[in-house]
Design a protein around this motif. Structure first.
Motif, mmCIF file in Angstrom:
data_model
loop_
_atom_site.group_PDB
_atom_site.id
_atom_site.type_symbol
_atom_site.label_atom_id
_atom_site.label_comp_id
_atom_site.label_asym_id
_atom_site.label_seq_id
_atom_site.Cartn_x
_atom_site.Cartn_y
_atom_site.Cartn_z
ATOM 1 N N GLY A 19 103.196 -30.390 54.939
ATOM 2 C CA GLY A 19 103.818 -29.755 53.781
ATOM 3 C C GLY A 19 104.938 -28.820 54.195
ATOM 4 N N ASP A 20 105.281 -27.920 53.292
ATOM 5 C CA ASP A 20 106.409 -27.020 53.516
ATOM 6 C C ASP A 20 106.133 -26.046 54.654
ATOM 7 O OD1 ASP A 20 107.827 -28.187 51.445
ATOM 8 O OD2 ASP A 20 106.980 -26.816 49.962
ATOM 9 N N LEU A 21 107.189 -25.733 55.404
ATOM 10 C CA LEU A 21 107.090 -24.868 56.578
ATOM 11 C C LEU A 21 108.030 -23.681 56.435
ATOM 12 C CD1 LEU A 21 107.477 -27.655 59.295
ATOM 13 C CD2 LEU A 21 105.340 -26.773 58.370
ATOM 14 N N SER A 22 107.596 -22.531 56.912
ATOM 15 C CA SER A 22 108.454 -21.345 56.973
ATOM 16 C C SER A 22 108.154 -20.601 58.268
ATOM 17 C CB SER A 22 108.200 -20.413 55.789
ATOM 18 O OG SER A 22 108.659 -20.967 54.594
ATOM 19 N N GLU A 71 105.068 -14.148 45.405
ATOM 20 C CA GLU A 71 105.468 -15.172 46.370
ATOM 21 C C GLU A 71 104.648 -15.142 47.657
ATOM 22 O OE1 GLU A 71 110.011 -15.729 46.533
ATOM 23 O OE2 GLU A 71 109.721 -13.621 45.944
ATOM 24 N N GLU A 74 101.912 -18.159 48.547
ATOM 25 C CA GLU A 74 102.534 -19.442 48.900
ATOM 26 C C GLU A 74 103.266 -19.352 50.235
ATOM 27 O OE1 GLU A 74 103.837 -23.304 49.050
ATOM 28 O OE2 GLU A 74 102.279 -22.454 47.768
ATOM 29 N N ARG A 78 102.886 -21.470 53.851
ATOM 30 C CA ARG A 78 104.008 -22.118 54.547
ATOM 31 C C ARG A 78 104.105 -21.627 55.999
ATOM 32 N NH1 ARG A 78 108.491 -23.863 50.785
ATOM 33 N NH2 ARG A 78 109.762 -23.499 52.625
ATOM 34 N N ASN A 81 101.346 -23.224 57.946
ATOM 35 C CA ASN A 81 101.732 -24.613 58.210
ATOM 36 C C ASN A 81 102.685 -24.694 59.399
ATOM 37 O OD1 ASN A 81 100.245 -25.585 56.066
ATOM 38 N ND2 ASN A 81 102.002 -25.944 54.743
ATOM 39 N N TYR A 82 103.634 -23.771 59.457
ATOM 40 C CA TYR A 82 104.605 -23.767 60.557
ATOM 41 C C TYR A 82 103.914 -23.488 61.891
ATOM 42 C CZ TYR A 82 108.598 -22.612 63.452
ATOM 43 O OH TYR A 82 109.516 -22.583 64.472
#
Length: 102
Positions: A19-22, A71, A74, A78, A81-82
């Protein structure tokens, strides 16, 4: 060798599904405003305020962006996930090298 290949395939699949990464982290801060008549001058600071801190990809320097409390949840996902991506990618690359060695 078969066990390594199996783990290699498992990691590839996991990386595709992340999924999304940050890249970065979240900082929570309590601040003072500088008004000598404000409650924060007596120690009761304003906040919390949240910041996303990261390394600017163009300059390589630390940077931050103010974010809303809504925020945070979420963005934490992220960021996790990263971190998982980096860890699993390194393992995947190590397995690639070991499998090539034979």
């Amino acid at each position: 060798m078969c066990k390594m290949k199996s783990r290699y395939d498992e990691l590839k699949e996991k990386l595709y599904r992340l999924g999304d990464l940050s890249p970065g982290s979240i900082q929570k801060r309590m601040l003072t405003c500088g008004d000598p008549n404000c409650k924060c001058a007596e120690g009761e600071k304003h906040g919390p305020y949240y910041y996303f801190t990261y390394t600017d990809p163009e300059t390589g320097e630390p940077a931050q962006i103010s974010i809303e409390e809504s925020e945070v949840r979420e963005l934490r996902k992220r960021i996790e996930n990263y971190r998982s991506f980096k860890k699993d990618l390194q393992e995947l690359l190590n397995l690639e090298v070991e499998m090539r060695k034979g």
